[in-house]
Design an enzyme around this catalytic site. Structure first.
Site, PDB file in Angstrom:
ATOM      1  N   LYS A 172       0.868  -1.195   0.000  1.00 22.02           N
ATOM      2  CA  LYS A 172       0.000   0.000   0.000  1.00 22.02           C
ATOM      3  C   LYS A 172       0.893   1.230   0.000  1.00 22.02           C
ATOM      4  O   LYS A 172       1.609   1.487   0.959  1.00 22.02           O
ATOM      5  CB  LYS A 172      -0.907   0.032   1.232  1.00 22.02           C
ATOM      6  CG  LYS A 172      -2.058   1.017   1.049  1.00 22.02           C
ATOM      7  CD  LYS A 172      -2.514   1.664   2.332  1.00 22.02           C
ATOM      8  CE  LYS A 172      -1.570   2.683   2.892  1.00 22.02           C
ATOM      9  NZ  LYS A 172      -1.456   3.955   2.120  1.00 22.02           N
ATOM     10  N   GLU A 250      11.029   1.150   9.953  1.00 22.61           N
ATOM     11  CA  GLU A 250      11.970   2.262   9.770  1.00 22.61           C
ATOM     12  C   GLU A 250      11.185   3.515  10.111  1.00 22.61           C
ATOM     13  O   GLU A 250      10.352   3.968   9.339  1.00 22.61           O
ATOM     14  CB  GLU A 250      12.473   2.247   8.324  1.00 22.61           C
ATOM     15  CG  GLU A 250      13.765   2.997   8.145  1.00 22.61           C
ATOM     16  CD  GLU A 250      13.540   4.310   7.427  1.00 22.61           C
ATOM     17  OE1 GLU A 250      13.371   5.329   8.158  1.00 22.61           O
ATOM     18  OE2 GLU A 250      13.521   4.323   6.196  1.00 22.61           O
ATOM     19  N   CYS A 284      13.887  10.997   6.535  1.00 20.45           N
ATOM     20  CA  CYS A 284      14.016  10.523   7.932  1.00 20.45           C
ATOM     21  C   CYS A 284      15.423  10.718   8.481  1.00 20.45           C
ATOM     22  O   CYS A 284      15.597  10.844   9.688  1.00 20.45           O
ATOM     23  CB  CYS A 284      13.678   9.049   8.024  1.00 20.45           C
ATOM     24  SG  CYS A 284      12.004   8.710   7.547  1.00 20.45           S
ATOM     25  N   GLU A 385      10.739  15.927  15.061  1.00 24.02           N
ATOM     26  CA  GLU A 385      11.316  16.021  13.732  1.00 24.02           C
ATOM     27  C   GLU A 385      10.549  17.113  12.965  1.00 24.02           C
ATOM     28  O   GLU A 385       9.325  17.005  12.818  1.00 24.02           O
ATOM     29  CB  GLU A 385      11.087  14.667  13.063  1.00 24.02           C
ATOM     30  CG  GLU A 385      12.106  14.239  12.080  1.00 24.02           C
ATOM     31  CD  GLU A 385      11.809  12.817  11.575  1.00 24.02           C
ATOM     32  OE1 GLU A 385      10.798  12.195  11.948  1.00 24.02           O
ATOM     33  OE2 GLU A 385      12.621  12.355  10.772  1.00 24.02           O
TER      34      GLU A 385
HETATM   35  C1  SIN Z   1      13.801   7.872   4.455  1.00 23.72           C
HETATM   36  O1  SIN Z   1      13.635   9.080   4.550  1.00 23.72           O
HETATM   37  O2  SIN Z   1      13.128   7.101   5.142  1.00 23.72           O
HETATM   38  C2  SIN Z   1      14.779   7.236   3.523  1.00 23.72           C
HETATM   39  C3  SIN Z   1      15.857   8.100   3.106  1.00 23.72           C
HETATM   40  C4  SIN Z   1      16.978   7.394   2.413  1.00 23.72           C
HETATM   41  O3  SIN Z   1      16.871   6.283   1.914  1.00 23.72           O
HETATM   42  O4  SIN Z   1      18.033   8.007   2.381  1.00 23.72           O
END
Ligand code: SIN
Length: 483
Positions: A172, A250, A284, A385
Site C-alpha cells: 500500500k 523504519e 528521515c 522532527e
Molecule cells: C527515508 O527518509 O526514510 C529514507 C531516506 C533514504 O533512503 O536516504
C-alpha cells in the site's frame, strides 16, 4: 499509465468503485484519481499473494534474479518519465526525482544479485550418524506499507528483497504519492512477474487503517515492513502481535549533526547542505539538530547561512528549483509552528524563517530554507522532527556535553559529525546511539549499506546483505540414521 489497483495479475478498481484525488503539491491541483480501497480489496490482495506464494518460492533463485534484473533495466529505461512523475506528485526537484529513480533501481539490482546467494549451512553434528542443516526460507506473504517522501526508492527497497527471497507481496503506497508506485508495479509486470506475486492497493488517509487492519489480523501475512512515523510503527507492532508477524520498522528520527572545532568547516557546510536539504528536508535521516562548537560556531553559521539563502525555491518541475513545495498543508503548518515557537523562545533567524508565496513559488506549500541560531532544548524542534528545510543551530563547548545532548532523544536513526581528530572520530562514532553514523559525510544512503535505526527509530535493516534477512526464516533439518 495504469491508475488502478493490481491484484492477482489484473488491474482493477476498488470493489466499491470509490476513488480519491492525488494532487501536485506545487499548487494543489488534481493530477489523478486512484482507487480508494476497503477491506474487501485488501483481503483480495492477500488471497492472491497467498495463492501465488508456493509457485514463486519454487522458482529457481537464478530466474527470480533475472526477473528483478529486467525490472531494474526497465526502471532505468524510464528514468526520465518516472523522475518527472515523482517530482509532480511528491514535489522533489527534477534532478532529485531522476536521482531517486536510480536510487530505487540500485536496490532492485542489488537484491537481484543477492537472490542467488541465499545459502544455507551444514552444521557439524555433535553425534555420529546425523546430518544437520540450516536452510533459509522465504517467510511468506509480506505487507509493505510505504511513505510519501521517496515514492520509488522505499517501495523498491522493500519489494526487491521480498521477491528475491521468494516472498509474495501486498503493498500500500502512501496516499499522497501512489502514482510512482503504480508505475513501478506496471514495469514489474512488464518484466515478467507472475500474477499474484506483487499486488498493490491504494487507499486514502481515511481508509488506510481499514486496509492495514485486514493485513494485521490475517495470519497468512507473515511479515510487515513499514517506513513512517513512530506512533504508527508502535501501533503495527502492537496489532500484529496477535499473529506474531515478523516486522521491519523504519521510523522517525531526530538526527544530530555535530561540527567540532577541529572540523573542516567548508566540508561540514557542504555535508550539511547535502544531508539537510535533500528532498527539502523531508527525509528521515535529515539532520534535525545541528551542534556547532563555540570556536567555529560563528564562521560555520556565516558560511551556512549564505549557502542556504542562495537556494532556489520553486515548483519541482522547474529546471532550476533546488527546493520544491512541501508535501501538503499539514507539513508546512508544522514547519511554521516549529519556527515560530523557536523564535518566541529566543532563536534568531540567520536565513529564511517564513512561508513563501511569490511569482515562482506560486502555491500554498512553500517554506523558505531557514537557519536559526541560539536554539535551545526548550524548543519544539529539539523534541520533534521538523521534516522541512529548517536548520536550528545549538552552540556547545565540550565533546561529552554534545554527545549527551545528541543522544538525549528517544530516536536513533542517523547521526553525523565532522572532526579531523582520529581518536575523537572513533570515540564519538562509538558513543552515538544511532543506527547510522555519517563521519565527515552527509550523503550516507546506498543500496550496499544497512539502513535502519535503534531505540524508537525502529528495527530491521534495509539494503545491504542484511536487507534480505528480514524476509527469511531459518529451518533446521536434522537427518538421522546415517551411520
Ligand atoms: C527515508 O527518509 O526514510 C529514507 C531516506 C533514504 O533512503 O536516504
Amino acid at each position: 499509465m495504469k491508475i488502478q489497483n493490481h491484484i492477482a495479475g489484473r488491474w482493477c478498481d476498488a470493489a466499491t468503485g470509490d476513488r480519491f484525488p492525488v494532487v501536485d503539491p506545487a499548487d494543489d491541483s488534481r493530477i489523478a484519481e486512484v482507487p480508494d480501497s476497503r477491506a474487501d480489496d485488501a483481503r483480495a490482495a492477500v488471497d492472491a499473494a497467498h495463492a501465488a506464494f508456493p509457485g514463486w518460492r519454487a522458482v529457481p533463485a537464478k530466474q527470480r534474479a533475472a526477473m528483478l534484473k529486467r525490472w531494474n533495466d526497465l526502471i532505468l529505461r524510464d528514468q526520465d518519465r518516472l523522475g518527472a512523475l515523482i517530482s509532480q506528485e511528491q514535489g522533489k526537484p527534477l534532478a532529485e526525482g531522476r536521482a531517486e529513480v536510480a536510487y530505487a533501481a540500485s536496490y532492485v539490482e542489488w537484491f537481484a544479485e543477492e537472490a542467488t546467494r541465499i545459502n544455507g549451512e551444514v552444521i557439524p553434528a555433535p553425534v555420529q550418524g546425523r546430518r544437520m542443516l540450516a536452510l533459509r526460507e522465504p517467510v511468506g506473504v509480506v505487507a509493505a506499507i510505504t511513505p510519501w517522501n521517496f515514492p520509488a526508492a522505499m517501495i523498491a527497497r522493500k519489494i526487491a528483497p521480498a521477491l528475491a527471497a521468494g516472498c509474495t507481496v501486498v503493498a500500500k503506497p502512501a496516499e499522497d504519492t501512489p502514482l510512482t508506485s503504480l508505475a513501478l508495479v506496471d514495469l514489474a509486470v512488464e518484466a515478467g512477474l507472475p500474477p499474484g506475486v506483487l499486488n498493490i492497493v491504494c487507499a486514502s488517509r481515511e481508509r488506510t487503517p481499514e486496509v492495514v487492519d485486514v493485513w494485521l489480523a490475517d495470519d497468512r501475512v507473515r511479515k510487515i515492513t513499514f517506513t513512517g512515523s513512530t506512533p504508527v510503527g508502535k501501533h503495527l507492532a502492537r496489532e500484529s502481535a496477535s499473529t506474531l508477524k515478523k516486522l521491519s520498522l523504519e521510523l522517525g528520527g531526530n538526527a544530530p549533526f555535530i561540527v567540532f572545532d577541529d572540523a573542516d568547516v567548508d566540508a561540514a557546510v557542504e555535508g550539511l547542505m547535502a544531508a539537510k536539504f535533500r528532498n527539502g528536508g523531508q527525509t528521515c535521516v535529515c539532520p534535525n539538530r545541528v551542534f556547532a562548537q563555540h570556536g567555529i560556531h560563528d564562521r560555520f553559521v556565516e558560511k551556512l547561512a549564505a549557502r542556504v539563502a542562495a537556494l532556489k525555491v520553486g515548483p519541482a518541475t522547474r529546471a532550476d528549483s533546488q527546493i520544491g513545495p512541501m508535501i501538503n498543508a499539514r507539513a508546512v503548518d508544522k514547519i511554521e509552528r516549529h519556527v515560530m515557537d523557536a523564535v518566541e523562545r529566543g532563536a534568531l533567524i540567520a536565513a529564511g524563517g517564513r512561508r513563501i508565496r511569490d511569482d515562482v513559488a506560486a502555491g500554498p506549500n512553500y517554506f523558505a530554507p531557514t537557519v536559526l541560531t541560539n536554539a535551545t532544548t526548550a524548543m519544539l524542534l529539539w523534541h520533534e522532527e521538523t521534516f522541512g528545510p529548517v536548520v536550528p543551530i545549538f552552540r556547545f563547548k565540550t565533546e561529552d556535553e554534545v554527545v549527551a545532548a545528541a543522544n538525549d532523544t528517544p530516536f536513533g536513526l542517523a547521526a553525523y559529525f565532522y572532526t579531523r581528530d582520529f581518536a575523537r572520530a572513533w570515540r564519538v562514532a562509538d558513543a552515538l546511539e544511532s543506527g547510522i553514523v555519517g563521519l565527515n559525510e552527509g550523503a550516507i544512503a546506498a543500496e550496499a549499506a544497512p539502513f535502519g535505526g535503534v531505540k524508537e527509530s525502529g528495527y530491521g535493516r534495509e539494503g545491504s546483505t542484511h536487507g534480505l534477512e528480514d524476509y527469511l526464516h531459518i529451518k533446521y533439518v536434522c537427518q538421522g540414521g546415517l551411520s
